[in-house]
Design a protein around this motif. Sequence first.
Motif, PDB file in Angstrom:
ATOM      1  N   PRO A 118       0.427  -1.099   0.002  1.00  0.00           N
ATOM      2  CA  PRO A 118      -0.440  -0.151  -0.374  1.00  0.00           C
ATOM      3  C   PRO A 118       1.065   1.325  -0.474  1.00  0.00           C
ATOM      4  O   PRO A 118       2.349   1.946   0.785  1.00  0.00           O
ATOM      5  CB  PRO A 118      -0.799  -0.313   1.411  1.00  0.00           C
ATOM      6  CG  PRO A 118      -0.965  -1.392   1.626  1.00  0.00           C
ATOM      7  CD  PRO A 118       0.971  -1.998   1.183  1.00  0.00           C
ATOM      8  N   ALA A 119       0.365   2.113  -0.143  1.00  0.00           N
ATOM      9  CA  ALA A 119       0.714   3.517  -0.713  1.00  0.00           C
ATOM     10  C   ALA A 119       1.559   4.469   1.022  1.00  0.00           C
ATOM     11  O   ALA A 119       2.815   3.829   0.484  1.00  0.00           O
ATOM     12  CB  ALA A 119       0.448   5.169  -1.714  1.00  0.00           C
ATOM     13  N   GLY A 120       0.804   4.110   1.813  1.00  0.00           N
ATOM     14  CA  GLY A 120       0.798   4.772   3.525  1.00  0.00           C
ATOM     15  C   GLY A 120       2.202   3.730   3.254  1.00  0.00           C
ATOM     16  O   GLY A 120       2.541   4.829   4.407  1.00  0.00           O
ATOM     17  N   PHE A 121       1.916   2.383   3.231  1.00  0.00           N
ATOM     18  CA  PHE A 121       3.465   1.340   3.832  1.00  0.00           C
ATOM     19  C   PHE A 121       4.169   1.702   3.272  1.00  0.00           C
ATOM     20  O   PHE A 121       5.590   2.388   4.095  1.00  0.00           O
ATOM     21  CB  PHE A 121       3.151   0.273   3.795  1.00  0.00           C
ATOM     22  CG  PHE A 121       3.925  -0.874   4.105  1.00  0.00           C
ATOM     23  CD1 PHE A 121       4.623  -1.050   5.569  1.00  0.00           C
ATOM     24  CD2 PHE A 121       5.781  -1.547   3.740  1.00  0.00           C
ATOM     25  CE1 PHE A 121       5.656  -1.968   6.097  1.00  0.00           C
ATOM     26  CE2 PHE A 121       6.485  -1.699   3.505  1.00  0.00           C
ATOM     27  CZ  PHE A 121       6.466  -2.494   5.067  1.00  0.00           C
ATOM     28  N   PHE A 373      -2.158  -8.436   7.770  1.00  0.00           N
ATOM     29  CA  PHE A 373      -0.710  -8.262   7.043  1.00  0.00           C
ATOM     30  C   PHE A 373       0.382  -7.495   7.998  1.00  0.00           C
ATOM     31  O   PHE A 373       0.937  -7.293   8.621  1.00  0.00           O
ATOM     32  CB  PHE A 373      -0.275  -8.980   5.531  1.00  0.00           C
ATOM     33  CG  PHE A 373       1.012  -8.914   5.855  1.00  0.00           C
ATOM     34  CD1 PHE A 373       1.973 -10.024   5.747  1.00  0.00           C
ATOM     35  CD2 PHE A 373       2.442  -7.705   5.301  1.00  0.00           C
ATOM     36  CE1 PHE A 373       3.250  -9.958   5.753  1.00  0.00           C
ATOM     37  CE2 PHE A 373       3.324  -8.230   4.349  1.00  0.00           C
ATOM     38  CZ  PHE A 373       3.841  -9.369   5.158  1.00  0.00           C
ATOM     39  N   PHE A 374      -0.641  -6.245   7.210  1.00  0.00           N
ATOM     40  CA  PHE A 374       0.379  -4.774   8.087  1.00  0.00           C
ATOM     41  C   PHE A 374      -0.084  -4.887   9.139  1.00  0.00           C
ATOM     42  O   PHE A 374      -1.237  -4.840   9.342  1.00  0.00           O
ATOM     43  CB  PHE A 374       0.166  -3.838   6.480  1.00  0.00           C
ATOM     44  CG  PHE A 374       0.199  -4.058   5.333  1.00  0.00           C
ATOM     45  CD1 PHE A 374       2.254  -3.682   4.671  1.00  0.00           C
ATOM     46  CD2 PHE A 374      -0.178  -4.485   4.409  1.00  0.00           C
ATOM     47  CE1 PHE A 374       2.394  -4.026   3.848  1.00  0.00           C
ATOM     48  CE2 PHE A 374       0.350  -5.095   3.371  1.00  0.00           C
ATOM     49  CZ  PHE A 374       1.633  -4.467   2.787  1.00  0.00           C
ATOM     50  N   HIS A 375       0.873  -4.063  10.028  1.00  0.00           N
ATOM     51  CA  HIS A 375       0.771  -3.560  11.146  1.00  0.00           C
ATOM     52  C   HIS A 375       0.278  -2.033  11.292  1.00  0.00           C
ATOM     53  O   HIS A 375       0.628  -1.129  10.983  1.00  0.00           O
ATOM     54  CB  HIS A 375       1.888  -3.519  12.145  1.00  0.00           C
ATOM     55  CG  HIS A 375       1.307  -3.670  13.316  1.00  0.00           C
ATOM     56  ND1 HIS A 375       2.123  -3.947  14.404  1.00  0.00           N
ATOM     57  CD2 HIS A 375       0.530  -3.163  13.851  1.00  0.00           C
ATOM     58  CE1 HIS A 375       1.784  -4.201  15.853  1.00  0.00           C
ATOM     59  NE2 HIS A 375       0.160  -3.534  15.581  1.00  0.00           N
ATOM     60  N   LYS A 376      -0.440  -1.754  11.586  1.00  0.00           N
ATOM     61  CA  LYS A 376      -0.978  -0.054  12.035  1.00  0.00           C
ATOM     62  C   LYS A 376      -1.668   0.676  13.212  1.00  0.00           C
ATOM     63  O   LYS A 376      -1.912  -0.785  14.397  1.00  0.00           O
ATOM     64  CB  LYS A 376      -2.447   0.322  11.067  1.00  0.00           C
ATOM     65  CG  LYS A 376      -1.887   0.026   9.341  1.00  0.00           C
ATOM     66  CD  LYS A 376      -3.158   0.844   8.715  1.00  0.00           C
ATOM     67  CE  LYS A 376      -4.276  -0.717   8.750  1.00  0.00           C
ATOM     68  NZ  LYS A 376      -5.598   0.201   7.747  1.00  0.00           N
ATOM     69  N   ARG A 377      -1.008   1.447  13.587  1.00  0.00           N
ATOM     70  CA  ARG A 377      -1.853   2.059  14.915  1.00  0.00           C
ATOM     71  C   ARG A 377      -2.362   3.467  14.418  1.00  0.00           C
ATOM     72  O   ARG A 377      -2.422   3.936  13.712  1.00  0.00           O
ATOM     73  CB  ARG A 377      -0.149   1.997  15.673  1.00  0.00           C
ATOM     74  CG  ARG A 377       0.395   3.165  15.554  1.00  0.00           C
ATOM     75  CD  ARG A 377       1.667   3.751  16.109  1.00  0.00           C
ATOM     76  NE  ARG A 377       2.287   4.698  15.958  1.00  0.00           N
ATOM     77  CZ  ARG A 377       2.383   6.124  16.227  1.00  0.00           C
ATOM     78  NH1 ARG A 377       0.883   6.744  16.548  1.00  0.00           N
ATOM     79  NH2 ARG A 377       2.984   7.030  15.319  1.00  0.00           N
ATOM     80  N   TYR A 386       0.599   3.250   9.883  1.00  0.00           N
ATOM     81  CA  TYR A 386       1.248   2.207   9.331  1.00  0.00           C
ATOM     82  C   TYR A 386       2.672   2.015   9.898  1.00  0.00           C
ATOM     83  O   TYR A 386       3.866   3.144  10.296  1.00  0.00           O
ATOM     84  CB  TYR A 386       1.700   1.468   7.740  1.00  0.00           C
ATOM     85  CG  TYR A 386       0.446   1.768   6.816  1.00  0.00           C
ATOM     86  CD1 TYR A 386       0.414   0.328   6.554  1.00  0.00           C
ATOM     87  CD2 TYR A 386      -0.204   2.658   5.676  1.00  0.00           C
ATOM     88  CE1 TYR A 386      -0.821  -0.232   6.354  1.00  0.00           C
ATOM     89  CE2 TYR A 386      -1.081   2.527   5.252  1.00  0.00           C
ATOM     90  CZ  TYR A 386      -0.976   0.391   5.070  1.00  0.00           C
ATOM     91  OH  TYR A 386      -2.420   0.611   4.335  1.00  0.00           O
ATOM     92  N   LEU A 387       3.219   1.303  10.230  1.00  0.00           N
ATOM     93  CA  LEU A 387       4.760   0.618  11.171  1.00  0.00           C
ATOM     94  C   LEU A 387       4.529  -0.050  10.285  1.00  0.00           C
ATOM     95  O   LEU A 387       4.463  -0.909   9.319  1.00  0.00           O
ATOM     96  CB  LEU A 387       4.185  -0.706  12.891  1.00  0.00           C
ATOM     97  CG  LEU A 387       3.256   0.662  13.667  1.00  0.00           C
ATOM     98  CD1 LEU A 387       3.127  -0.262  15.457  1.00  0.00           C
ATOM     99  CD2 LEU A 387       4.109   1.547  14.449  1.00  0.00           C
TER     100      LEU A 387
END
Length: 405
Positions: A118-121, A373-377, A386-387
């Motif tokens: 993702p673009a945010g990651f 899969f991706f870790h977000k806070r 995204y982390l």
Amino acid sequence: MSDANNENQIEKAIHIGSGADAMEAGSWYDNAYYQILLVEPIPDQTRGKFIRTTIVAGQRIRPENTTDGIYFSDYQLDQETINKLNDYPKSPYLDEDNINEKNISIATYLPSSGVVFPAGFIDTLTRRCLDSRTSFKDLLGSHSIELSNFYEPIRTLLHTRKTSQLIAKTWYAYLHAKNQNCGKLWNCFTEGQWHEFVGDKTDILDGLIAREIFLADQNTSSENLKPDNLDIYYPLKSQYDTQKTRFLVLPNSRAWQGIALGLLLSGQAYYGVDKDGKYTSKLGEIVSYHQVSQPILSTGEIVMKYGLEVSWDTFKGDIIEMSLSPGNNSIAYQAIIPYPPIPSSDNLNIDDIKAWADAEDDPKTENATSIPFFHKRKGSDNSEEYLVDVRYFSPPFPYIPLSCS
């Protein structure tokens, strides 16, 4: 000749050629040669075998004023495939201002990118470099710490997840087709009535086709070639030729043995559909092509990095480093992908298989059933951030195979 000498001769033959020719900048977007896998039912019933595959080799874009040859810009994609590929990068050599759904073709996504983030990651991963006005060129060069430490390892873990999910998808498709309506869909598949798979049943057909590729005899690559000669593949070694640039798995590469699986995992496996989105093999009725599975590996990875094979008696994959002759480009690794028999319902519930097969990598909203899969806070402004981390790269359920990459 002694047995030892015979073994040496075999080893030397394995490591000839690679398929990735020496290329000038951007030549992979011009008229480079690529391969796709076309899939159809077997016209004459063969016990235990339900698909016929054809390896098609051709160039990306048809030049003006040409009528012969194979060009993948002629192979339009169906709407369902276009929707599923919405987040995947298109060729930068296409006119983005004039592109529309009518001219999105297989060529649009060649070479295959493999899995995408993702673009945010990507923003989180590169923010410090980009905030300091670092150019992309410098980012890939002197500022490549983030890419080498995090991008590549996390991308490998995403390979693992997506391949494991594809295996689960094939399992669910088989169980659903066999058990629903007294096995009606399974009979449609084995009898070649693929046009009966419409609407949400298309995913079942895709899963059954992928299952057949996983179960294919690994000693044969495909039944058919198009064109039906090997002229495109010669010479059987890397070359520099601006008139004939190839990004292909060559027949003498170790990767050729598992080329059908490689093309499936790189998103280069398709079948023809008619104007209603139903399967057809009649040339006069094919209006577009449907992608069996979205890209996991890139074209470069199936050509230069991985040879693929399947093990039917293990739940964990393995990677074997190949010995290479100096100066010879060939695959660097042999990846063994597990594809064991489906466990009994006492050990693995079909609902758990489907949950893993359908799990979103980056769900917009998470709940107790999410397997991201991706870790977000939550950020300071209550927005999600995204982390640089991953969560589920392997299934939370026992007995679903762990892939390798």
